[in-house]
Design a protein around this motif. Structure first.
Motif, PDB file in Angstrom:
ATOM      1  N   ALA A 565       0.821  -1.201   0.000  1.00 57.61           N
ATOM      2  CA  ALA A 565       0.000   0.000   0.000  1.00 57.61           C
ATOM      3  C   ALA A 565       0.857   1.254   0.000  1.00 57.61           C
ATOM      4  N   HIS A 566       0.401   2.225  -0.733  1.00 57.53           N
ATOM      5  CA  HIS A 566       1.012   3.556  -0.694  1.00 57.53           C
ATOM      6  C   HIS A 566       0.120   4.494   0.115  1.00 57.53           C
ATOM      7  N   ARG A 567      -1.188   4.328  -0.028  1.00 64.29           N
ATOM      8  CA  ARG A 567      -2.153   5.135   0.718  1.00 64.29           C
ATOM      9  C   ARG A 567      -2.381   4.457   2.069  1.00 64.29           C
ATOM     10  N   LEU A 568      -1.830   5.034   3.111  1.00 63.71           N
ATOM     11  CA  LEU A 568      -1.842   4.378   4.420  1.00 63.71           C
ATOM     12  C   LEU A 568      -3.244   4.262   5.003  1.00 63.71           C
ATOM     13  N   SER A 569      -4.150   5.111   4.562  1.00 67.55           N
ATOM     14  CA  SER A 569      -5.516   5.046   5.101  1.00 67.55           C
ATOM     15  C   SER A 569      -6.209   3.741   4.755  1.00 67.55           C
ATOM     16  N   GLU A 573      -6.522  -1.073   9.339  1.00 70.18           N
ATOM     17  CA  GLU A 573      -7.111  -2.218  10.034  1.00 70.18           C
ATOM     18  C   GLU A 573      -6.261  -3.479   9.884  1.00 70.18           C
ATOM     19  N   ALA A 574      -5.100  -3.378   9.254  1.00 69.56           N
ATOM     20  CA  ALA A 574      -4.261  -4.557   9.047  1.00 69.56           C
ATOM     21  C   ALA A 574      -3.802  -5.129  10.374  1.00 69.56           C
ATOM     22  N   ASP A 575      -3.674  -6.474  10.422  1.00 69.41           N
ATOM     23  CA  ASP A 575      -3.217  -7.128  11.648  1.00 69.41           C
ATOM     24  C   ASP A 575      -1.756  -6.803  11.941  1.00 69.41           C
ATOM     25  N   GLN A 576      -0.995  -6.557  10.904  1.00 66.18           N
ATOM     26  CA  GLN A 576       0.428  -6.217  11.097  1.00 66.18           C
ATOM     27  C   GLN A 576       0.879  -5.352   9.923  1.00 66.18           C
ATOM     28  N   ILE A 577       1.654  -4.341  10.214  1.00 66.91           N
ATOM     29  CA  ILE A 577       2.195  -3.460   9.178  1.00 66.91           C
ATOM     30  C   ILE A 577       3.712  -3.547   9.240  1.00 66.91           C
ATOM     31  N   GLN A 584      15.174  -3.618   4.120  1.00 61.36           N
ATOM     32  CA  GLN A 584      15.075  -4.236   5.441  1.00 61.36           C
ATOM     33  C   GLN A 584      13.801  -3.784   6.126  1.00 61.36           C
ATOM     34  N   ILE A 585      13.340  -4.582   7.076  1.00 61.55           N
ATOM     35  CA  ILE A 585      12.155  -4.207   7.847  1.00 61.55           C
ATOM     36  C   ILE A 585      12.608  -3.282   8.964  1.00 61.55           C
ATOM     37  N   ALA A 586      12.233  -2.012   8.828  1.00 62.32           N
ATOM     38  CA  ALA A 586      12.662  -1.011   9.821  1.00 62.32           C
ATOM     39  C   ALA A 586      11.720  -0.978  11.023  1.00 62.32           C
ATOM     40  N   GLU A 587      10.412  -1.170  10.777  1.00 62.72           N
ATOM     41  CA  GLU A 587       9.431  -1.149  11.851  1.00 62.72           C
ATOM     42  C   GLU A 587       8.357  -2.181  11.559  1.00 62.72           C
ATOM     43  N   ARG A 588       7.707  -2.658  12.625  1.00 66.53           N
ATOM     44  CA  ARG A 588       6.577  -3.567  12.461  1.00 66.53           C
ATOM     45  C   ARG A 588       5.635  -3.417  13.638  1.00 66.53           C
ATOM     46  N   GLY A 589       4.341  -3.617  13.339  1.00 69.65           N
ATOM     47  CA  GLY A 589       3.321  -3.501  14.382  1.00 69.65           C
ATOM     48  C   GLY A 589       1.996  -3.093  13.781  1.00 69.65           C
ATOM     49  N   ARG A 590       0.997  -2.840  14.647  1.00 67.39           N
ATOM     50  CA  ARG A 590      -0.283  -2.358  14.172  1.00 67.39           C
ATOM     51  C   ARG A 590      -0.226  -0.844  13.978  1.00 67.39           C
ATOM     52  N   HIS A 591      -1.294  -0.319  13.403  1.00 68.53           N
ATOM     53  CA  HIS A 591      -1.321   1.105  13.058  1.00 68.53           C
ATOM     54  C   HIS A 591      -1.082   1.982  14.296  1.00 68.53           C
ATOM     55  N   GLY A 599       8.184   6.940  14.444  1.00 67.86           N
ATOM     56  CA  GLY A 599       9.286   6.601  13.533  1.00 67.86           C
ATOM     57  C   GLY A 599       8.933   6.901  12.085  1.00 67.86           C
ATOM     58  N   LEU A 600       9.394   6.021  11.192  1.00 70.07           N
ATOM     59  CA  LEU A 600       9.177   6.222   9.768  1.00 70.07           C
ATOM     60  C   LEU A 600       7.694   6.193   9.420  1.00 70.07           C
ATOM     61  N   TYR A 601       6.975   5.232   9.968  1.00 69.51           N
ATOM     62  CA  TYR A 601       5.550   5.116   9.657  1.00 69.51           C
ATOM     63  C   TYR A 601       4.800   6.355  10.110  1.00 69.51           C
ATOM     64  N   ALA A 602       5.090   6.816  11.313  1.00 65.47           N
ATOM     65  CA  ALA A 602       4.409   8.011  11.830  1.00 65.47           C
ATOM     66  C   ALA A 602       4.688   9.220  10.946  1.00 65.47           C
ATOM     67  N   ALA A 603       5.928   9.341  10.451  1.00 65.89           N
ATOM     68  CA  ALA A 603       6.269  10.460   9.565  1.00 65.89           C
ATOM     69  C   ALA A 603       5.508  10.364   8.244  1.00 65.89           C
ATOM     70  N   MET A 604       5.404   9.145   7.713  1.00 66.22           N
ATOM     71  CA  MET A 604       4.652   8.959   6.468  1.00 66.22           C
ATOM     72  C   MET A 604       3.177   9.284   6.674  1.00 66.22           C
ATOM     73  N   TRP A 605       2.620   8.850   7.802  1.00 68.94           N
ATOM     74  CA  TRP A 605       1.203   9.112   8.085  1.00 68.94           C
ATOM     75  C   TRP A 605       0.939  10.605   8.214  1.00 68.94           C
TER      76      TRP A 605
END
Length: 617
Positions: A565-569, A573-577, A584-591, A599-605
């Motif tokens: 996905a590019h559009r994070l919205s 509801e994904a079980d794991q992101i 490399q996998i920099a981060e993992r977890g739920r939304h 981190g990176l995900y929060a900045a992208m969001w």
């Protein structure tokens, strides 16, 4: 597993050695083997055609028609009565009926053989074309991404058309002509004198030597002509496939100019090939004319001296012309065979192209029970030394939805391609329900996985058939149910021809969103146990996106799903992101967990939310 016959590239071999290798490659398609339907009948046809060929040669050996021409002329010169001429005329006519012309191309035996050979020729052509088509589909994604479509299509067309008459040239033209030459030398030496045999021998040796050497010399011009022909067709196909880009920049005249230049380069090579052919034909004509002149003068001298009769001169002229006619065809057929093999070079190169991703010798069918997917220390690179994925490890539990996010080039789509086994890993393993996908049949692996790609390319067929492609046996009702689930059923009914509407080449008659919904309906109809979504709703408007998300949520329920996905919205509801960065996998977890990590995900969001707010204002 596709087994390939390893044949060295014809371009790197001497011509005769290349011919032997290529004939060995084609012979299995002439002599049908195995329990295939009709194989025994085809084998019988091959044997019957060979028998007719032997019969045709025996007619020439046992009773040369020139003998009866001589007898008829001598009887007429001696004033013989009508009844004594009947037998000679009837036998002569019968032999000519069986043999036809001097080349043996219009006689009863030859016509019958050509008629019977049609089925064998069709079997050969069909076998090579089907094998080539299957082999092209078996080649790896890497090869298909590097290919030039116009070049491949032109090579296939030219190669398959050249095999239609290739083997019949060799079996029924070249070999009989060589036999006729030896028969003529022996006959002239025994019936006339050694001098006549010597004249024929010298003439034949010079003719064959000249034909072979000059044809070998001309081969490079033919090969160069094929290369330029491929370039011209590649340019044309590439330009037509990108016609929208051409029109965007008003480059029609530029494309026509480039195509004209490609044609001019082809025509220059074509002129060289045609000019050298004319030189070869003229040289052959000089050799044949010199041999005919020498033999005729010698025979006429002996007739004038009283050693031969007038009928002997007729016999010599008839036989030598009968011999020269297939000899002329020998040069033609040899050139055709050489040209055919040159035309087949690119096609044979395609046949000998190595299959990068192959089923293991001990491969078994994949049995998916729960749908768990495991990536364990997966390393992969498209180009040696430039890793795309570096020891990627994650697990997708049965029924879970895992989303892959990250910047372009981080390796998201590569993970999906590896799960489909479009490429082999450099190291690590991928398992489905504990089964290593490198040890199962690729067909069974892909039969358990449904995918909605980012760029959907449809067949130039109806919408209904494009949806049905994932399950050919599906009923019309099942197709419509899948279309309804993909929120495209009502749109299809609005079209004049409904599900019978043609979508055009690559589906260009549909919008991007409509093509993507057709791809989603196709995957829904397949009912796979594992679903891959590669930017599956990137081309949809907001309302359709919500409808599709609802449909996908129902379909992906209780199915293992991996989403790029590019559009994070779309994946909150994904079980794991999994957040990928530099392979490399920099981060993992739920939304929610990833937002709290800042981190990176929060900045992208945050960046996407600001963009949405700006767009709404």
């Amino acid at each position: 597993m596709l087994t390939l016959v390893q044949v060295p590239s014809p371009a790197s071999l001497p011509s005769w050695q290349g011919i032997r290798s290529n004939v060995r490659l084609l012979l299995p398609y002439v002599w049908p083997r195995g329990p295939a339907r009709g194989s025994v009948c085809l084998q019988g046809l091959v044997l019957l055609c060979v028998g007719l060929l032997v019969t045709e040669r025996l007619v020439n050996v046992l009773v040369p028609p020139g003998v009866y021409s001589k007898n008829i002329v001598n009887d007429l010169s001696a004033g013989s009565n009508w009844t004594s001429l009947v037998a000679s005329v009837c036998i002569y006519t019968l032999l000519k009926f069986l043999q036809g012309g001097g080349a043996g191309t219009s006689g009863f035996i030859s016509n019958l053989r050509q008629f019977l050979w049609i089925k064998v020729q069709q079997f050969t052509s069909r076998g090579v074309q089907v094998r080539l088509f299957s082999h092209l589909h078996a080649l790896s994604l890497r090869w298909h991404l590097d290919r030039k479509t116009g070049d491949v299509l032109r090579s296939v067309d030219r190669g398959t058309s050249s095999i239609n008459n290739l083997l019949s040239y060799i079996l029924f033209s070249i070999l009989p002509t060589i036999c006729d030459i030896f028969i003529a030398i022996v006959y002239f030496s025994s019936y006339f004198s050694l001098w006549f045999g010597l004249v024929v021998l010298v003439c034949m040796v010079l003719y064959l030597t000249c034909t072979i050497l000059m044809t070998e010399w001309r081969t490079k011009y033919r090969r160069e002509m094929n290369i330029q022909d491929n370039n011209a067709k590649t340019r044309a196909v590439d330009s037509l496939l990108n016609f929208e880009t051409v029109k965007y920049y008003s480059a029609e005249k530029y494309e026509a100019h480039c195509f004209e230049k490609a044609i001019l380069r082809f025509q220059q090579c074509e002129w060289k090939s045609s000019a050298t052919l004319a030189l070869l034909n003229q040289t052959q004509n000089v050799i044949i004319g010199s041999g005919l002149l020498a033999g005729s003068l010698l025979c006429a001298h002996l007739v004038s001296e009283g050693q031969f009769q007038v009928g002997d001169y007729v016999l010599f002229g008839t036989y030598i012309i009968q011999l020269y006619t297939p000899l002329n065809w020998f040069g033609t057929y040899y050139r055709l065979i050489q040209s055919a093999f040159v035309d087949m070079e690119n096609m044979l190169d395609l046949l000998t192209e190595q299959v990068e991703v192959q089923d293991a010798a001990e491969a078994q069918d994949l049995h998916v029970t729960a749908g768990r997917v495991d990536f364990e220390k997966v390393c992969f690179s498209y180009v040696p030394g430039l890793e795309v994925l570096k020891e990627v490890t994650f697990a997708v539990e049965p029924g879970q939805t895992v989303a892959l996010v990250g910047p372009s080039g981080s390796g998201k789509s590569s993970i999906l391609r590896l799960l489909f086994r479009f490429y082999d890993l450099r190291s690590g393993s991928i398992r489905i329900d504990g089964q290593d996908i490198s040890k199962v049949y690729q067909s069974s692996l892909r039969g358990c996985i449904g995918v909605v790609p980012q760029d959907t390319v449809l067949f130039n067929d109806t919408i209904g058939n494009n949806i049905r492609y994932s399950r050919i046996t599906a009923t019309q009702q099942e197709v419509e149910q899948a279309a309804s689930a993909a929120d495209i059923h009502s749109r299809i009914l609005e079209l004049p021809q409904g599900y019978e509407t043609e979508v055009g080449e690559r589906g260009l008659k549909l919008s991007g969103g409509e093509k993507q919904r057709v791809a989603i309906a196709r995957t829904i109809l397949m009912q796979p146990q594992i679903i891959l979504l590669d930017e599956a709703i990137s081309s949809l408007d907001t309302q359709t996106e919500r409808n599709i998300q609802t449909s996908l949520a129902k379909i992906c329920s209780h199915r293992t799903t991996i989403v790029v996905a590019h559009r994070l919205s779309t994946i909150v509801e994904a079980d794991q992101i999994l957040v990928l960065h530099a392979g490399q996998i920099a981060e993992r977890g739920r939304h929610e967990e990833l937002l709290t990590q800042a981190g990176l995900y929060a900045a992208m969001w945050t960046k996407q939310q600001r963009t949405l707010q700006t767009d709404s204002k």
